[in-house]
Design an enzyme around this catalytic site. Structure first.
Site, PDB file in Angstrom:
ATOM      1  N   SER A  58       0.360  -1.052   0.226  1.00  0.00           N
ATOM      2  CA  SER A  58      -0.353  -0.575   0.313  1.00  0.00           C
ATOM      3  C   SER A  58       1.045   1.621   0.147  1.00  0.00           C
ATOM      4  CB  SER A  58      -0.649  -0.147   1.209  1.00  0.00           C
ATOM      5  OG  SER A  58      -1.960  -1.564   1.020  1.00  0.00           O
ATOM      6  N   ASN A  59       1.825   1.105   1.054  1.00  0.00           N
ATOM      7  CA  ASN A  59       3.384   2.079   0.143  1.00  0.00           C
ATOM      8  C   ASN A  59       3.115   2.937  -0.394  1.00  0.00           C
ATOM      9  OD1 ASN A  59       3.236   3.867   3.825  1.00  0.00           O
ATOM     10  ND2 ASN A  59       2.285   1.408   3.451  1.00  0.00           N
ATOM     11  N   LYS A 182      -0.079 -11.177   7.383  1.00  0.00           N
ATOM     12  CA  LYS A 182      -0.002  -9.841   7.476  1.00  0.00           C
ATOM     13  C   LYS A 182      -1.414  -9.262   8.077  1.00  0.00           C
ATOM     14  CE  LYS A 182       1.079  -4.970   6.316  1.00  0.00           C
ATOM     15  NZ  LYS A 182       1.440  -4.017   5.531  1.00  0.00           N
ATOM     16  N   ILE A 228       5.194  -6.158   9.368  1.00  0.00           N
ATOM     17  CA  ILE A 228       5.384  -5.028   7.893  1.00  0.00           C
ATOM     18  C   ILE A 228       4.505  -4.142   8.470  1.00  0.00           C
ATOM     19  CG2 ILE A 228       5.100  -5.028   6.047  1.00  0.00           C
ATOM     20  CD1 ILE A 228       4.870  -8.314   6.018  1.00  0.00           C
TER      21      ILE A 228
END
Length: 321
Positions: A58-59, A182, A228
């Site tokens: 997403s980042n 995650k 993460i």
């Protein structure tokens, strides 16, 4: 659930620790990939003792990248790490897509580009049409076909609110090519249940990773394998240090530092990738912008973001790992 007879080995094993889902730097003028900044960033993170790098998360604005760009980001990351002497540092690659076929294709591309594992979101666009078996079949089919191991990525914010429960993840953990998860849902009770159910398995340890730095100690108390977390783009040493202090039995120190990290992560959570990139640009001298239509922050907004991260960045400057 169908599956192959043996797990697909990762070239570089995915182990416990703090992993950084990197931003994808873009040129402010063209919004094209900024290769020098990407190489600089991943090399710096490796020197800060992170356990591994995650691309296309997403980042990393994966939804703004073409398939070709995704491969280029991962291959450039692998080349930069190898050139800097970090050949053993693993790369996890985001491979989420809405169809089973495209997800498998992205997993293959990730392997070709130097990825060691795939991070896979559940499909969500047609979720109202799925039955109880649809998500289980999706992950089983992807895991059967993927040339690299996969981790389940549970992130309701990116899947129209769809939140996988612990029963589904525990069931999928039995697949030999599904090596972990995650949990960006932040549900530590879910993490506890998954850890408890998978710890007795004959498989190698199932990696249950938290999805943000603000609950590192909580995840570790519950038996989690690590984090993460996107905050590592700004303060990797602090994020790694919390993990290391806890593992060394220095619980009080870990909890105290966790407070600073959690306050910093709250700024990142509220401002998203816009705030993260703005802080990187200010503190590190690179980071760039997000691709449109994500708006660019105003000067006043940047000042607020930088001020919000100030405590964390001051801590970061004092740490040597």
């Amino acid at each position: 659930m169908r599956h192959s007879n043996s797990p697909v080995p990762s070239i570089r094993p995915i182990t416990a620790g703090f992993y950084v889902p990197i931003v994808t730097p873009f040129s402010k003028e063209t919004e094209g990939l900024d290769y020098p900044a990407l190489r600089q960033h991943v090399t710096w993170l490796a020197k800060c003792s992170v356990a591994g790098i995650v691309t296309q998360g997403s980042n990393g604005e994966a939804v703004h990248l073409s398939h070709t760009e995704r491969q280029i980001v991962t291959s450039t990351t692998r080349e930069a790490l190898n050139s800097a002497g970090f050949d053993d540092l693993p790369i996890i690659v985001g491979c989420g897509a809405q169809s089973t076929l495209e997800t498998i294709e992205l997993c293959s591309h990730a392997a070709q580009a130097g990825g060691d594992a795939a991070l896979v979101l559940p499909p969500s666009y047609y979720h109202s049409l799925y039955n109880d078996a649809s998500i289980l079949d999706f992950f089983a089919d992807v895991a059967d076909a993927s040339p690299i191991p996969i981790l389940i990525y549970n992130y309701p914010g990116a899947t129209s609110g769809f939140d996988m429960d612990s029963d589904a993840i525990i069931s999928l953990s039995k697949h030999p090519n599904i090596i972990g998860c995650k949990l960006t849902c932040g549900n530590t009770g879910k993490l506890n249940r998954i850890v408890a159910a998978t710890s007795a398995s004959s498989k190698p340890a199932f990696l249950c990773m938290g999805g943000s730095a603000d609950f590192t100690t909580q995840a570790l108390v519950g038996g989690g394998s690590g984090i993460i977390g996107g905050l590592g783009n700004i303060a990797p040493r602090a994020c790694v240090k919390v993990f290391d202090l806890y593992k060394a039995g220095k619980i009080d120190e870990a909890v105290k530092m966790q407070g600073v990290v959690a306050r910093g992560d709250w700024v990142a959570i509220r401002t998203g990738i816009v705030g993260t990139k703005a802080a990187m640009e200010s503190y590190l001298g690179y980071g760039g912008c997000c691709r449109k239509p994500v708006p660019r922050p105003t000067k006043e907004e940047v000042e607020r973001y930088v001020e919000g991260f100030a405590e964390l960045f001051e801590l970061e400057k004092t740490l040597v790992l």
